[in-house]
Design a protein around this motif. Structure first.
Motif, mmCIF file in Angstrom:
data_model
loop_
_atom_site.group_PDB
_atom_site.id
_atom_site.type_symbol
_atom_site.label_atom_id
_atom_site.label_comp_id
_atom_site.label_asym_id
_atom_site.label_seq_id
_atom_site.Cartn_x
_atom_site.Cartn_y
_atom_site.Cartn_z
ATOM 1 N N LEU A 131 0.819 -1.214 0.000
ATOM 2 C CA LEU A 131 0.000 0.000 0.000
ATOM 3 C C LEU A 131 0.852 1.263 0.000
ATOM 4 C CD1 LEU A 131 -2.745 1.342 -0.021
ATOM 5 C CD2 LEU A 131 -2.847 1.080 2.479
ATOM 6 N N PRO A 132 1.828 1.421 0.894
ATOM 7 C CA PRO A 132 2.665 2.628 0.800
ATOM 8 C C PRO A 132 3.483 2.684 -0.481
ATOM 9 C CG PRO A 132 3.485 1.147 2.514
ATOM 10 C CD PRO A 132 2.135 0.634 2.105
ATOM 11 N N PHE A 133 3.842 1.538 -1.033
ATOM 12 C CA PHE A 133 4.526 1.523 -2.327
ATOM 13 C C PHE A 133 3.644 2.166 -3.394
ATOM 14 C CE2 PHE A 133 4.839 -0.788 -6.417
ATOM 15 C CZ PHE A 133 6.065 -0.291 -6.838
ATOM 16 N N ALA A 134 2.394 1.751 -3.460
ATOM 17 C CA ALA A 134 1.477 2.307 -4.457
ATOM 18 C C ALA A 134 1.182 3.774 -4.185
ATOM 19 C CB ALA A 134 0.188 1.492 -4.473
ATOM 20 N N LEU A 135 0.937 4.103 -2.929
ATOM 21 C CA LEU A 135 0.574 5.476 -2.589
ATOM 22 C C LEU A 135 1.714 6.457 -2.854
ATOM 23 C CD1 LEU A 135 -1.488 4.941 0.676
ATOM 24 C CD2 LEU A 135 -2.291 6.069 -1.403
ATOM 25 N N THR A 136 2.923 6.093 -2.490
ATOM 26 C CA THR A 136 4.045 6.993 -2.744
ATOM 27 C C THR A 136 4.252 7.183 -4.244
ATOM 28 O OG1 THR A 136 5.595 5.121 -2.525
ATOM 29 C CG2 THR A 136 5.270 6.517 -0.583
ATOM 30 N N SER A 137 4.053 6.124 -5.013
ATOM 31 C CA SER A 137 4.209 6.216 -6.468
ATOM 32 C C SER A 137 3.206 7.198 -7.062
ATOM 33 C CB SER A 137 4.029 4.835 -7.098
ATOM 34 O OG SER A 137 5.009 3.924 -6.639
ATOM 35 N N PHE A 138 1.938 7.084 -6.651
ATOM 36 C CA PHE A 138 0.905 7.955 -7.199
ATOM 37 C C PHE A 138 1.089 9.399 -6.727
ATOM 38 C CE2 PHE A 138 -2.041 4.006 -7.231
ATOM 39 C CZ PHE A 138 -1.365 3.511 -8.331
ATOM 40 N N ALA A 139 1.530 9.573 -5.482
ATOM 41 C CA ALA A 139 1.780 10.923 -4.982
ATOM 42 C C ALA A 139 2.891 11.599 -5.774
ATOM 43 C CB ALA A 139 2.133 10.873 -3.501
ATOM 44 N N ALA A 140 3.922 10.844 -6.141
ATOM 45 C CA ALA A 140 5.009 11.399 -6.940
ATOM 46 C C ALA A 140 4.495 11.861 -8.303
ATOM 47 C CB ALA A 140 6.120 10.362 -7.110
ATOM 48 N N VAL A 141 3.581 11.084 -8.894
ATOM 49 C CA VAL A 141 2.983 11.495 -10.162
ATOM 50 C C VAL A 141 2.219 12.800 -9.982
ATOM 51 C CG1 VAL A 141 1.305 10.890 -11.953
ATOM 52 C CG2 VAL A 141 2.835 9.134 -11.037
ATOM 53 N N ALA A 142 1.434 12.891 -8.917
ATOM 54 C CA ALA A 142 0.664 14.111 -8.658
ATOM 55 C C ALA A 142 1.587 15.321 -8.531
ATOM 56 C CB ALA A 142 -0.184 13.938 -7.405
ATOM 57 N N LEU A 143 2.702 15.166 -7.842
ATOM 58 C CA LEU A 143 3.653 16.268 -7.706
ATOM 59 C C LEU A 143 4.175 16.714 -9.072
ATOM 60 C CD1 LEU A 143 5.805 15.177 -4.626
ATOM 61 C CD2 LEU A 143 4.318 17.185 -4.765
ATOM 62 N N GLY A 144 4.523 15.747 -9.911
ATOM 63 C CA GLY A 144 5.061 16.085 -11.220
ATOM 64 C C GLY A 144 4.043 16.771 -12.113
#
Length: 376
Positions: A240-253
């Motif tokens: 879950l944190p793997f997926a969430l951190t990945s999606f958050a990084a996309v949102a930042l970009g």
């Protein structure tokens, strides 16, 4: 292996490179790639799919293999570095960044597959997984394996996937209802071209249907039971944190791309028709950009700190919860900052042909992912 030029470090030729142990520099994101992808982006959005030119660039740089073991031809980046690549790719273009992130995410499953199956599926240059974690299928035991049927939505990258992974409920005679992951080949999958979202249009996130496909036992896995073959810390990191951190990084970009394009739009308007409204808009962009940098710094501080802990011992529930919470907050704050700037763009902001409009739509689409928007 260590990062050499992480995203955001000036306007040189490289956005992100890595230095492998053999002292080989691998160019993951370059200004040349940025220009090419942005040039292709309008046509990709119209067609609803990634272009062959961009796909080849991804294969050439191994961007789908950021988290694949090096023995299988991957880069096997530490998660914090991979997240920065996801952010950088997403700043280039939302659909491009989302596909790189989702494609790379499949590497997480490498240690869960039987070692020989893993080598077969991940070694090819064009290897990339598309799939769904939602248990929308059913599997029945048969001699030598299972018969799988189901329909799964939002399968990003399904048009070029070499592997599909889906979750199914096992319907044994005993009806135990356990959930397991199944590996499918493209010829076993029917694509329903139903991706009609207003953002991330070029991701081809269509539904797939599988009808009575035979899956051998060796082509199934459970991510909670990795094989002791690859020792990288990623394969012990909670999903879950793997997926969430990945999606958050996309949102930042994507948020950073929106602010970049909002500034470009307003500065062009100022040259033609300067006004207090334009100046107010530019000030709003500057405030949002400064705030976004603070949001990103807090996000990566949490990621870096907890990753350092994770390498030595499992994260506690509280530490895991802090990563999950920070990831969701990061995405939602990025969205709020973009929405605060959007009204300053006037009529130009609502025109789909404007890069700022595309980035704004992409950001809203990213942040509607159930993991980022579900606060329960």
């Amino acid at each position: 292996m260590k990062g050499v030029a992480p995203f955001g470090g000036g306007r040189g030729p490289f956005i992100f490179t890595v230095l492998l142990e053999e002292r080989i520099v691998v160019d993951l994101l370059t200004r040349e790639l940025e220009a090419m992808v942005r040039n292709e982006a309008p046509a990709m959005e119209q067609k609803g799919e990634i272009s062959p030119k961009v796909l080849e660039a991804i294969y050439k740089r191994g961007l789908f293999k950021l988290l694949v073991p090096r023995e299988l031809g991957g880069h096997m980046l530490p998660l914090p570095e991979a997240l920065r690549v996801f952010e950088g790719a997403s700043r280039i273009d939302g659909s491009f960044g989302w596909l790189v992130t989702i494609g790379s995410g499949g590497g997480y499953f490498a240690a869960s597959m039987e070692p020989e199956v893993c080598r077969e599926l991940f070694s090819p240059r064009e290897a990339v997984i598309a799939g769904s974690g939602y248990p929308a299928g059913e599997a029945r035991r048969v001699n030598g394996g299972f018969r799988v049927s189901g329909r799964w939505k939002y399968i990003s990258g399904c048009d070029y996937a070499s592997i599909f992974t889906v979750n199914c409920v096992i319907r044994d005679e005993g009806g135990d209802g356990r959930i397991r992951s199944f590996i499918l080949m493209p010829e076993q999958v029917k694509i329903l071209r139903d991706w009609r979202a207003f953002g991330l249009k070029a991701t081809g996130s269509h539904s797939i249907v599988v009808e009575e496909a035979f899956v051998p036992e060796r082509m199934t896995f459970d991510i909670a039971e990795p094989y002791p073959v690859y020792e990288d810390p990623l394969f012990r990191y909670p999903f879950l944190p793997f997926a969430l951190t990945s999606f958050a990084a996309v949102a930042l970009g994507v948020a950073a791309r929106f602010l970049e394009e909002a500034r470009n739009l307003l500065e062009a308007r100022r040259e033609v028709w300067p006004s207090p409204r334009v100046e107010a808009g530019l000030q709003a962009v500057s405030r949002a950009a400064e705030r976004l940098q603070g949001v990103a710094s807090a996000f990566y501080r949490t990621v870096d700190d907890t990753w350092a802990i994770h390498k030595n011992r499992p994260l506690t529930e509280e530490e895991t919860a802090s990563v999950n919470r920070r990831s969701r907050e990061t995405a939602q704050e990025a969205l709020l900052l973009a929405d605060a700037v959007f009204p300053h763009l006037g009529m130009a902001g609502i025109m789909e042909g404007e890069p700022a409009n595309r980035a704004w739509r992409d950001l809203h689409t990213v942040c509607r992912h159930v993991l980022l928007s579900d606060w329960g």
